[in-house]
Design a protein around this motif. Structure first.
Motif, PDB file in Angstrom:
ATOM      1  N   UNK A   1      55.160  90.024  74.090  1.00  0.00           N
ATOM      2  CA  UNK A   1      55.685  89.961  72.724  1.00  0.00           C
ATOM      3  C   UNK A   1      55.453  91.286  72.004  1.00  0.00           C
ATOM      4  N   UNK A   2      54.247  91.839  72.139  1.00  0.00           N
ATOM      5  CA  UNK A   2      53.917  93.090  71.461  1.00  0.00           C
ATOM      6  C   UNK A   2      54.797  94.232  71.968  1.00  0.00           C
TER       7      UNK A   2
ATOM      8  N   UNK B   1      54.451  87.970  65.809  1.00  0.00           N
ATOM      9  CA  UNK B   1      54.027  86.595  66.059  1.00  0.00           C
ATOM     10  C   UNK B   1      52.635  86.341  65.487  1.00  0.00           C
ATOM     11  N   UNK B   2      52.407  85.079  65.176  1.00  0.00           N
ATOM     12  CA  UNK B   2      51.075  84.537  64.929  1.00  0.00           C
ATOM     13  C   UNK B   2      50.893  83.399  65.916  1.00  0.00           C
ATOM     14  N   UNK B   3      49.814  83.455  66.671  1.00  0.00           N
ATOM     15  CA  UNK B   3      49.586  82.474  67.730  1.00  0.00           C
ATOM     16  C   UNK B   3      48.281  81.749  67.420  1.00  0.00           C
TER      17      UNK B   3
ATOM     18  N   UNK C   1      41.176  88.666  72.590  1.00  0.00           N
ATOM     19  CA  UNK C   1      42.446  88.212  72.012  1.00  0.00           C
ATOM     20  C   UNK C   1      43.142  89.365  71.286  1.00  0.00           C
ATOM     21  N   UNK C   2      44.453  89.509  71.464  1.00  0.00           N
ATOM     22  CA  UNK C   2      45.182  90.607  70.809  1.00  0.00           C
ATOM     23  C   UNK C   2      45.445  90.313  69.342  1.00  0.00           C
ATOM     24  N   UNK C   3      45.938  91.327  68.643  1.00  0.00           N
ATOM     25  CA  UNK C   3      46.313  91.161  67.246  1.00  0.00           C
ATOM     26  C   UNK C   3      47.393  90.097  67.132  1.00  0.00           C
ATOM     27  N   UNK C   4      47.214  89.191  66.186  1.00  0.00           N
ATOM     28  CA  UNK C   4      48.175  88.110  66.007  1.00  0.00           C
ATOM     29  C   UNK C   4      47.738  86.822  66.663  1.00  0.00           C
TER      30      UNK C   4
END
Length: 244
Positions: A164-165, A171-173, A184-187
């Motif tokens: 996605x990135x 996105x917000x997950x 965990x990545x940003x978002x």
């Protein structure tokens, strides 16, 4: 010669003044030559502004028609020559020591509330805002991490977030789990445990379930009954839902 130079002594990554500067530039950049001068500029904001206006340096001489002092108490920059100046006030007087410097041709408040709180005779010009057409995805997962019986679900979740990135998809997950996904990545937000996730699954754009296998897979079924799209690995239970 710039039409407008926006000066602020510092910027954060997010905030009302940061939002004002971005929208001000986006609204006027096609008709005016705009520069931004900020001695303390975070790299992320530098990248955002560089695609919109000239990011100026404090050690160079700058000439402009209008200097906009974005903060009400900043000291005027020594390296800018201007024809007229405007000092803005984005705040209400919540601190009794705050005072608007009266060293510019015009004082502008961004709301009646701001002007009244300072008992000011300045003008009111509301902040601009341009509607952003970009979309953002809301993803929801309900899965334990790490969990040996889920297989490589944690690795797949990280990989999907990376995809996605890389595709520049906002996105917000939300991951509902009794343990957080590491690195965990940003978002990606480790929410914790909730016992009834259907209200969140109903609002989501996608329910994500990336296990190797599931004995049943409640979250997938909950998504289906709420007509929420599902991104999942092809574990066999999903096929049974088609006939259940």
């Amino acid at each position: 010669m710039y039409d407008v130079v926006l000066y602020t002594s510092y910027l954060h990554i997010i905030g009302g003044i940061e939002t004002f500067i971005i929208n001000f530039i986006d609204l006027l950049k096609d008709d005016y030559k705009i520069g931004v001068l900020c001695p303390k500029l975070p790299n992320e904001m530098r990248q955002i502004l560089s695609g919109r206006a000239d990011v100026l340096q404090s050690n160079t001489e700058i000439r402009c028609k209008t200097l906009v002092m974005v903060r009400m108490m900043d000291t005027m920059p020594h390296n800018v020559t201007y024809e007229k100046s405007v000092r803005m006030c984005h705040a209400c007087k919540s601190n009794p020591t705050w005072a608007i410097k009266q060293d510019c041709d015009r004082v502008v408040h961004v709301s009646e509330a701001s002007k009244t709180s300072f008992n000011s005779d300045g003008d009111i010009i509301y902040n601009p805002l341009i509607k952003n057409p970009e979309k953002a995805l809301l993803l929801v997962s309900a899965t334990r991490v790490p969990a040996l019986d889920k297989g490589k679900n944690a690795e797949r979740m990280l990989k999907l977030a990376e995809m996605f990135a890389n595709a520049k998809i906002n996105f917000i997950w939300l991951n509902f789990s009794d343990a957080p996904l590491k690195n965990a990545p940003k978002g990606f937000i480790n929410v914790g445990t909730f016992h009834d996730l259907q209200p969140y699954i109903e609002k989501a754009d996608y329910l994500v379930q990336l296990s190797d296998q599931e004995g049943f897979g409640y979250s997938v079924l909950e998504a289906l009954i709420h007509k929420t799209a599902v991104l999942c690995t092809p574990f066999s239970t999903t096929k049974e839902f088609m006939y259940g």
